[in-house]
Design a protein around this motif. Structure first.
Motif, PDB file in Angstrom:
ATOM      1  N   TYR A 248       0.849  -1.192   0.000  1.00  0.00           N
ATOM      2  CA  TYR A 248       0.000   0.000   0.000  1.00  0.00           C
ATOM      3  C   TYR A 248       0.886   1.243   0.000  1.00  0.00           C
ATOM      4  CZ  TYR A 248       0.867   0.734   5.047  1.00  0.00           C
ATOM      5  OH  TYR A 248       1.441   0.968   6.280  1.00  0.00           O
ATOM      6  N   SER A 249       0.257   2.357  -0.310  1.00  0.00           N
ATOM      7  CA  SER A 249       0.946   3.649  -0.236  1.00  0.00           C
ATOM      8  C   SER A 249      -0.020   4.671   0.328  1.00  0.00           C
ATOM      9  CB  SER A 249       1.432   4.097  -1.617  1.00  0.00           C
ATOM     10  OG  SER A 249       0.334   4.346  -2.479  1.00  0.00           O
ATOM     11  N   LEU A 250       0.538   5.704   0.958  1.00  0.00           N
ATOM     12  CA  LEU A 250      -0.271   6.758   1.567  1.00  0.00           C
ATOM     13  C   LEU A 250       0.364   8.091   1.210  1.00  0.00           C
ATOM     14  CD1 LEU A 250      -2.706   7.204   3.517  1.00  0.00           C
ATOM     15  CD2 LEU A 250      -1.027   7.342   5.372  1.00  0.00           C
ATOM     16  N   THR A 251      -0.403   8.932   0.525  1.00  0.00           N
ATOM     17  CA  THR A 251       0.136  10.220   0.066  1.00  0.00           C
ATOM     18  C   THR A 251      -0.862  11.340   0.340  1.00  0.00           C
ATOM     19  OG1 THR A 251      -0.755   9.803  -2.148  1.00  0.00           O
ATOM     20  CG2 THR A 251       1.544   9.200  -1.759  1.00  0.00           C
ATOM     21  N   PRO A 252      -0.383  12.545   0.614  1.00  0.00           N
ATOM     22  CA  PRO A 252      -1.291  13.684   0.795  1.00  0.00           C
ATOM     23  C   PRO A 252      -1.995  14.023  -0.526  1.00  0.00           C
ATOM     24  CG  PRO A 252       0.927  14.165   1.607  1.00  0.00           C
ATOM     25  CD  PRO A 252       1.030  12.912   0.817  1.00  0.00           C
ATOM     26  N   VAL A 253      -3.135  14.665  -0.418  1.00  0.00           N
ATOM     27  CA  VAL A 253      -3.876  15.115  -1.602  1.00  0.00           C
ATOM     28  C   VAL A 253      -3.426  16.525  -1.935  1.00  0.00           C
ATOM     29  CG1 VAL A 253      -6.150  15.505  -2.610  1.00  0.00           C
ATOM     30  CG2 VAL A 253      -5.837  13.694  -0.911  1.00  0.00           C
ATOM     31  N   ALA A 254      -3.138  16.742  -3.200  1.00  0.00           N
ATOM     32  CA  ALA A 254      -2.640  18.055  -3.630  1.00  0.00           C
ATOM     33  C   ALA A 254      -3.692  19.138  -3.390  1.00  0.00           C
ATOM     34  CB  ALA A 254      -2.273  18.007  -5.108  1.00  0.00           C
ATOM     35  N   GLU A 255      -3.226  20.335  -3.004  1.00  0.00           N
ATOM     36  CA  GLU A 255      -4.134  21.438  -2.691  1.00  0.00           C
ATOM     37  C   GLU A 255      -4.959  21.860  -3.902  1.00  0.00           C
ATOM     38  OE1 GLU A 255      -6.433  24.090  -1.053  1.00  0.00           O
ATOM     39  OE2 GLU A 255      -5.092  22.791   0.110  1.00  0.00           O
ATOM     40  N   HIS A 256      -4.356  21.840  -5.098  1.00  0.00           N
ATOM     41  CA  HIS A 256      -5.118  22.258  -6.286  1.00  0.00           C
ATOM     42  C   HIS A 256      -6.273  21.284  -6.562  1.00  0.00           C
ATOM     43  CE1 HIS A 256      -3.794  19.151  -9.217  1.00  0.00           C
ATOM     44  NE2 HIS A 256      -2.662  19.160  -8.510  1.00  0.00           N
ATOM     45  N   GLN A 257      -6.060  20.007  -6.214  1.00  0.00           N
ATOM     46  CA  GLN A 257      -7.131  19.018  -6.394  1.00  0.00           C
ATOM     47  C   GLN A 257      -8.249  19.268  -5.392  1.00  0.00           C
ATOM     48  OE1 GLN A 257      -7.319  15.811  -8.737  1.00  0.00           O
ATOM     49  NE2 GLN A 257      -9.130  17.021  -8.248  1.00  0.00           N
ATOM     50  N   LEU A 258      -7.888  19.573  -4.145  1.00  0.00           N
ATOM     51  CA  LEU A 258      -8.896  19.876  -3.134  1.00  0.00           C
ATOM     52  C   LEU A 258      -9.708  21.098  -3.534  1.00  0.00           C
ATOM     53  CD1 LEU A 258      -6.739  19.391   0.100  1.00  0.00           C
ATOM     54  CD2 LEU A 258      -8.468  17.818  -0.795  1.00  0.00           C
ATOM     55  N   ALA A 259      -9.023  22.107  -4.061  1.00  0.00           N
ATOM     56  CA  ALA A 259      -9.715  23.334  -4.477  1.00  0.00           C
ATOM     57  C   ALA A 259     -10.729  23.043  -5.585  1.00  0.00           C
ATOM     58  CB  ALA A 259      -8.696  24.365  -4.948  1.00  0.00           C
ATOM     59  N   GLN A 260     -10.371  22.162  -6.506  1.00  0.00           N
ATOM     60  CA  GLN A 260     -11.292  21.800  -7.590  1.00  0.00           C
ATOM     61  C   GLN A 260     -12.537  21.108  -7.037  1.00  0.00           C
ATOM     62  OE1 GLN A 260      -9.506  19.525 -10.767  1.00  0.00           O
ATOM     63  NE2 GLN A 260     -11.481  18.702 -11.419  1.00  0.00           N
ATOM     64  N   TRP A 261     -12.352  20.240  -6.033  1.00  0.00           N
ATOM     65  CA  TRP A 261     -13.484  19.507  -5.476  1.00  0.00           C
ATOM     66  C   TRP A 261     -14.386  20.387  -4.616  1.00  0.00           C
ATOM     67  CZ3 TRP A 261      -9.783  15.013  -3.781  1.00  0.00           C
ATOM     68  CH2 TRP A 261      -9.485  14.219  -4.904  1.00  0.00           C
ATOM     69  N   ARG A 262     -13.856  21.520  -4.143  1.00  0.00           N
ATOM     70  CA  ARG A 262     -14.650  22.397  -3.276  1.00  0.00           C
ATOM     71  C   ARG A 262     -15.630  23.269  -4.039  1.00  0.00           C
ATOM     72  NH1 ARG A 262      -9.419  23.909  -0.919  1.00  0.00           N
ATOM     73  NH2 ARG A 262      -9.011  22.578   0.914  1.00  0.00           N
ATOM     74  N   GLN A 263     -15.433  23.424  -5.320  1.00  0.00           N
ATOM     75  CA  GLN A 263     -16.228  24.407  -6.049  1.00  0.00           C
ATOM     76  C   GLN A 263     -16.656  23.846  -7.401  1.00  0.00           C
ATOM     77  OE1 GLN A 263     -13.503  27.640  -6.256  1.00  0.00           O
ATOM     78  NE2 GLN A 263     -12.085  26.609  -7.632  1.00  0.00           N
ATOM     79  N   GLY A 264     -17.352  24.665  -8.161  1.00  0.00           N
ATOM     80  CA  GLY A 264     -17.794  24.249  -9.485  1.00  0.00           C
ATOM     81  C   GLY A 264     -19.289  23.971  -9.514  1.00  0.00           C
ATOM     82  N   PRO A 265     -19.876  24.029 -10.697  1.00  0.00           N
ATOM     83  CA  PRO A 265     -21.330  23.823 -10.825  1.00  0.00           C
ATOM     84  C   PRO A 265     -21.714  22.365 -10.585  1.00  0.00           C
ATOM     85  CG  PRO A 265     -20.318  23.986 -12.989  1.00  0.00           C
ATOM     86  CD  PRO A 265     -19.234  24.287 -12.009  1.00  0.00           C
ATOM     87  N   VAL A 266     -22.963  22.170 -10.202  1.00  0.00           N
ATOM     88  CA  VAL A 266     -23.512  20.831 -10.016  1.00  0.00           C
ATOM     89  C   VAL A 266     -24.043  20.330 -11.357  1.00  0.00           C
ATOM     90  CG1 VAL A 266     -25.327  19.478  -8.876  1.00  0.00           C
ATOM     91  CG2 VAL A 266     -24.094  21.258  -7.610  1.00  0.00           C
ATOM     92  N   ASN A 267     -23.656  19.111 -11.725  1.00  0.00           N
ATOM     93  CA  ASN A 267     -24.122  18.514 -12.978  1.00  0.00           C
ATOM     94  C   ASN A 267     -25.655  18.502 -13.014  1.00  0.00           C
ATOM     95  OD1 ASN A 267     -24.872  16.390 -14.970  1.00  0.00           O
ATOM     96  ND2 ASN A 267     -22.660  16.113 -15.102  1.00  0.00           N
ATOM     97  N   SER A 268     -26.212  18.931 -14.145  1.00  0.00           N
ATOM     98  CA  SER A 268     -27.672  19.040 -14.255  1.00  0.00           C
ATOM     99  C   SER A 268     -28.369  17.681 -14.180  1.00  0.00           C
ATOM    100  CB  SER A 268     -28.041  19.732 -15.570  1.00  0.00           C
ATOM    101  OG  SER A 268     -27.541  18.981 -16.680  1.00  0.00           O
ATOM    102  N   ALA A 269     -27.620  16.595 -14.375  1.00  0.00           N
ATOM    103  CA  ALA A 269     -28.230  15.263 -14.298  1.00  0.00           C
ATOM    104  C   ALA A 269     -28.483  14.817 -12.864  1.00  0.00           C
ATOM    105  CB  ALA A 269     -27.336  14.237 -14.994  1.00  0.00           C
ATOM    106  N   LEU A 270     -27.851  15.491 -11.903  1.00  0.00           N
ATOM    107  CA  LEU A 270     -28.008  15.117 -10.501  1.00  0.00           C
ATOM    108  C   LEU A 270     -29.244  15.787  -9.905  1.00  0.00           C
ATOM    109  CD1 LEU A 270     -24.301  15.453  -9.305  1.00  0.00           C
ATOM    110  CD2 LEU A 270     -25.592  13.313  -9.559  1.00  0.00           C
ATOM    111  N   ARG A 271     -29.973  15.021  -9.084  1.00  0.00           N
ATOM    112  CA  ARG A 271     -31.109  15.585  -8.367  1.00  0.00           C
ATOM    113  C   ARG A 271     -31.381  14.731  -7.136  1.00  0.00           C
ATOM    114  NH1 ARG A 271     -35.720  13.684 -12.678  1.00  0.00           N
ATOM    115  NH2 ARG A 271     -36.148  11.644 -11.756  1.00  0.00           N
ATOM    116  N   LEU A 272     -32.089  15.319  -6.191  1.00  0.00           N
ATOM    117  CA  LEU A 272     -32.470  14.557  -5.003  1.00  0.00           C
ATOM    118  C   LEU A 272     -33.547  13.539  -5.375  1.00  0.00           C
ATOM    119  CD1 LEU A 272     -32.602  17.338  -2.256  1.00  0.00           C
ATOM    120  CD2 LEU A 272     -30.714  15.820  -2.867  1.00  0.00           C
ATOM    121  N   PRO A 273     -33.658  12.466  -4.611  1.00  0.00           N
ATOM    122  CA  PRO A 273     -34.637  11.431  -4.959  1.00  0.00           C
ATOM    123  C   PRO A 273     -36.053  11.985  -5.028  1.00  0.00           C
ATOM    124  CG  PRO A 273     -33.132  10.621  -3.273  1.00  0.00           C
ATOM    125  CD  PRO A 273     -32.850  12.082  -3.431  1.00  0.00           C
ATOM    126  N   PRO A 274     -36.795  11.659  -6.099  1.00  0.00           N
ATOM    127  CA  PRO A 274     -38.197  12.086  -6.192  1.00  0.00           C
ATOM    128  C   PRO A 274     -39.071  11.240  -5.276  1.00  0.00           C
ATOM    129  CG  PRO A 274     -37.651  10.677  -8.037  1.00  0.00           C
ATOM    130  CD  PRO A 274     -36.379  10.854  -7.256  1.00  0.00           C
TER     131      PRO A 274
END
Length: 933
Positions: free
Chosen positions: A470-496
């Motif tokens: 196994y290996s264990l590595t920190p997550v890059a800050e630029h990757q974390l920043a990408q996951w924190r923001q951005g639009p929500v895909n229009s295909a996603l919705r809460l359960p009807p």
């Protein structure tokens, strides 16, 4: 004056104490309307708490003792000690010093037993013929009163624990769990090695292993940390007498449990990416978030609200989006690993090849889903729907097996107030948006452990216990920043709103036959129906079986049938998932004569789900991309079966050699490489050219309901020429013994000896069943406890297609195959004398034990449906095969058993899987199957 005042006060004090005691003992759990059982709670003087359950319909009594001590309490000097102690308690007590006394008594009186050790508890349990509950409890309770810890068994049983550890050495689940512990906070009690091995369970300077066991037992096994449950047909007063007699003598000890409130991961270690090498070809992404422990929030279950949305599989769900993009094949979400301070919320995603290489995109979609939940706020509509489903499941819950019910409730005595012992697992009482928001707020990129598992991972670290890269590595800050923001895909919705939620819980009335009766609906379809008049639940089971002579007449058609059903299941998943959530399950699966479907649960909307299922079968139009994914999954499944536990593979080989038309895994893999989507498109319409349907409607369905459901199957018979599809037969072994050696990539050796009866029929099935009933406990004790040949040791009567057979199985980390075979054969040889020494009284007891298992009552509707379905599939349409076999058992004589064991060796198949850690066994791999008739 003083004296006269003191007397009334003393009287009132005594009355008050008696009143408090009676109030405590009068506590009972709140039950569902559908639960006819009686309950009583006891708090014994020594602090041990007991739940008594009277079930007049049960043909077994059961008991469970839950000890609130587990592997988290292992001392640093002896990892795995709690688990080792669990093993040792079975091996003799002062009152019953024989090592196999308890096990033999349970087996001889129609029962079963086991135990398990978890991180925070150890649970012991058994079931038995109710007439012998008192004697069984006397033996059972001695575990917690006066165990012997006999020195010779301390040494022997540490080898058994090591064998258990070695048997799991190549299980990817165990390996991943062990690696997770390596990356946790090192001082956390849950981070230790919990199984135990020869290395960890040995004498230490100043602390011999036996003394460590005794010290651990005397420190932690205290009555006030124990909770028990007894269930049976006995009246509550009788159960109370038995509980008091059995458990009052257990000592209460004062040693406290350490309750350190430590985070699962050290500060500053998250977020990280953990990559783990797997043995099987499976690719998985897991996202884990430490959240506050949830057990004390059982009334509101805030994490359930969140995981129900994340784990949804319907239209608009995260999984639906990932499937559309070809990135994933499955997803689950839930809360599990942890302690009373902190737990992990896990989202586990099964990856495609594309998903494995693009896993950061999947994580991005996950956080888009979390943002969607935040943006739309905590919705009372969703909570109330979850609440309604939970209420339905509890209101109409059916009894579970007595042993499992006792286990669950004994454990729940430590988790819930008495009144909520049963309903606490199910119900959502309180809508608490703030608590839900707290959970959602923990789902942040910086609070995440990413775990990526695949066979091609090469790590820079190695787990010391399971030898996993196994290996264990920190997550890059630029990757974390990408996951924190951005639009929500229009295909996603809460359960009807769920369209399958039941609203009609009325019970059907009308005539009800003693067994299912046949109804003529249409040519080519035979319908069996019985309206339930016993279980009184608004549920039903509708099963149907489409049989086609084409389905398995070649390895090619066998694979195409599997692919057809797999792709239909995939196309229906977004429809069947909300039905499953609403308590309406469906299953579509291939088998030797074609395929079957089952629709079970609340009867009101079964017709809608069945119609959709049939439409999916008839409107089949797979896309090339979907076909490629299912081909890959099937190939993985076949290849991974070659990496199963050695004893599993030896048993599978028995089936392959005995069942006619059972193709080997290698044959299937070779043929799979030749298949294309066009082959499947050409094949599936041919499947329906010739065939027949047999169906069963059982439960809350009257005659008209059953016929309406059967009519939904009409499209499957359009343009079908009706033909009867007979059972596949079995291959009779030659008189000369046959032997096969398998090359299994595992250090353990496994051996299965299969003895096939010369004739079929109930008489021989009765003889073989009784032989196993008499020999199984002594086989286990002789080869496992006394000779220590392995952890996995068992025998079983194993009829294949109802043809009688008997198997003896051993898996060992250290014993060569030849020695295992010799030990089994020696045991069989000695068993001639065992059978010859059986008295008429002992035979009568063994018969009674076997009859209890055979004729056990159906506890719930689905159990009876399954039994009826098996009878129909085997052609026993009088529905009395159990009774016929029971009569054959009653008629067996001592001479019959003696004659049977003398001829046992006439048809024998030996399957070996020599362990790779034992190079001297290599010549065995040159063995070949001897010709079979």
């Amino acid at each position: 004056m003083t004296h006269s005042l003191r007397q009334p006060f003393r009287y009132l004090l005594v009355c008050g104490l008696l009143l408090c005691t009676s109030l405590v003992q009068a506590q009972v759990p709140i039950t569902s309307d559908n639960d006819p059982r009686g309950y009583r709670f006891l708090a014994l003087d020594n602090g041990l708490r007991v739940l008594l359950i009277n079930d007049p319909t049960s043909d077994k009594s059961a008991a469970s003792m839950n000890v609130k001590v587990g592997s988290a309490q292992d001392p640093s000097t002896h990892a795995g000690l709690a688990h080792f102690l669990e093993h040792m308690l079975f091996l003799g007590t002062e009152k019953y010093p024989q090592a196999d006394e308890y096990q033999a008594f349970i087996s001889e009186h129609g029962g079963s037993h086991n135990a398990f050790t978890a991180q925070d508890k150890t649970n012991y349990f058994f079931d038995i013929d109710p007439r012998y509950l008192e004697a069984a409890l006397d033996r059972f309770s001695q575990f917690f009163i006066a165990p012997l810890f006999t020195a010779k068994y301390v040494d022997r049983e540490r080898h058994a624990v090591h064998s258990e550890y070695q048997s799991k050495f190549k299980e990817d689940g165990r390996r991943g769990y062990s690696v997770l512990k390596q990356v946790m906070a090192p001082n956390h009690p849950l981070a230790g090695f919990s199984v135990g091995s020869l290395e960890t369970l040995q004498d230490r300077p100043g602390k011999p292993l036996r003394q460590a066991l005794i010290d651990f037992y005397q420190r932690y096994y205290s009555s006030h940390r124990m909770t028990a449950a007894l269930i049976g047909p006995q009246p509550l007063d009788e159960l109370e007498r038995l509980a008091r007699n059995a458990f009052t003598a257990i000592d209460r000890r004062a040693a406290p449990l350490a309750q350190a409130k430590l985070p699962l991961f050290a500060d500053g270690t998250l977020p990280q990416t953990l990559k783990i090498a797997t043995i099987k070809d499976q690719k998985n992404l897991s996202l884990s978030f430490p959240i506050p422990a949830q057990q004390h929030l059982y009334r509101s279950k805030p994490a359930h609200y969140v995981t129900a949305i994340l784990g949804d599989e319907g239209e608009g769900s995260l999984l639906s989006l990932l499937k559309q993009q070809g990135l994933a094949t499955g997803l689950s979400a839930g809360v599990g690993f942890g302690d009373e301070y902190q737990q992990l919320l896990d989202v586990s995603i099964d990856l495609t090849e594309a998903g494995y290489t693009r896993y950061p995109e999947i994580i991005d979609h996950f956080f888009q889903t979390v943002r969607l939940i935040r943006q739309q706020g905590v919705q009372e509509r969703l909570f109330r729907e979850q609440q309604q489903i939970a209420d339905m499941r509890f209101r109409f819950r059916e009894p579970s097996k007595a042993t499992y019910y006792a286990m669950r409730l004994a454990g729940n005595l430590d988790e819930y107030p008495v009144e909520d012992l049963i309903r606490g697992d199910y119900l959502l009482f309180d809508f608490e948006p703030a608590q839900i928001t707290t959970v959602i707020n923990q789902l942040r990129p910086e609070n995440m452990l990413i775990t990526l598992s695949a066979p091609d991972i090469t790590g820079n670290q190695r787990d010391p216990w399971f030898d996993t890269d196994y290996s264990l590595t920190p997550v890059a800050e630029h990757q974390l920043a990408q996951w924190r923001q951005g639009p929500v895909n229009s295909a996603l919705r809460l359960p009807p709103p769920n369209p399958y939620l039941a609203s009609d819980f009325s019970l059907r009335t009308g005539a009800s036959s003693a067994v299912p009766s046949s109804i003529s609906v249409m040519p080519g379809l035979r319908l069996w129906h019985q309206r339930d008049s016993e279980f009184s639940t608004p549920k039903a089971d509708f099963f149907f079986n489409f049989r086609s002579p084409l389905a398995n007449d070649s390895v090619r058609h066998h694979l195409l049938t599997r692919l057809y059903i797999a792709l239909v299941n995939e196309s229906l998943n977004r429809e069947t998932y909300p039905a499953h959530v609403a308590g309406l399950d469906s299953r579509l699966y291939p088998h030797m004569r074609g395929f079957s479907a089952r629709v079970s649960g609340f009867s009101g909307k079964q017709g809608v789900l069945l119609r959709n299922l049939v439409q999916g079968l008839r409107d089949f139009a797979p896309a090339p991309e979907g076909f490629a994914i299912e081909m890959r999954k099937l190939k993985q499944e076949l290849e991974n079966s070659l990496k199963d536990k050695p004893y599993h593979q030896t048993l599978e080989q028995v089936y392959q050699q005995v069942l006619v038309g059972q193709w080997s895994t290698q044959e299937q893999l070779a043929e799979l490489e030749t298949l294309t989507v066009n082959d499947l498109l050409a094949f599936w319409p041919q499947l329906y050219k010739n065939g027949e349907i047999e169906a069963l409607a059982h439960g809350n369905l009257n005659n008209e309901d059953a016929i309406r459901l059967a009519e939904e199957l009409r499209p499957l018979l359009n343009n079908t020429r009706v033909v009867a599809v007979p059972h596949r037969g079995i291959k009779l072994l030659a008189s000369a013994a046959a032997e096969i050696a398998l090359d299994v990539d595992h250090n353990d050796t496994a051996v299965t000896l299969y003895y096939q009866a010369q004739q079929a029929g109930n008489t021989m099935r009765a003889n073989y069943g009784l032989l196993n009933q008499i020999l199984s406990a002594s086989f286990y004790n002789q080869l496992r406890t006394e000779q220590q040949l392995g952890y996995i040791v068992f025998s079983s009567a194993m009829p294949i297609m109802e043809h009688p057979g008997l198997i003896f199985v051993v898996q060992s980390p250290s014993t060569p195959a030849a020695k295992l075979v010799a030990a089994i054969e020696e045991f069989i040889g000695e068993s001639h004398a065992r059978i010859a020494a059986i008295t008429e009284q002992e035979l009568a007891q063994h018969k009674q034990s076997l009859l209890i298992k055979l004729l056990k009552k159906d506890q719930k509707l689905n159990e009876r449906s399954q039994r009826y379905w098996k009878e129909i599939d085997n052609g026993h349409t009088e529905f009395n095969s159990r009774e016929q076999l029971a009569e054959a058992i009653r008629n067996v004589t001592l001479k019959d058993l003696q004659d049977t064991i003398r001829t046992l060796n006439s048809k024998k198949l030996t399957v070996l899987a020599p362990g790779h850690s034992q190079p001297d066994q290599a010549p065995i791999l040159e063995a070949r199957l001897k010709p079979a008739a």
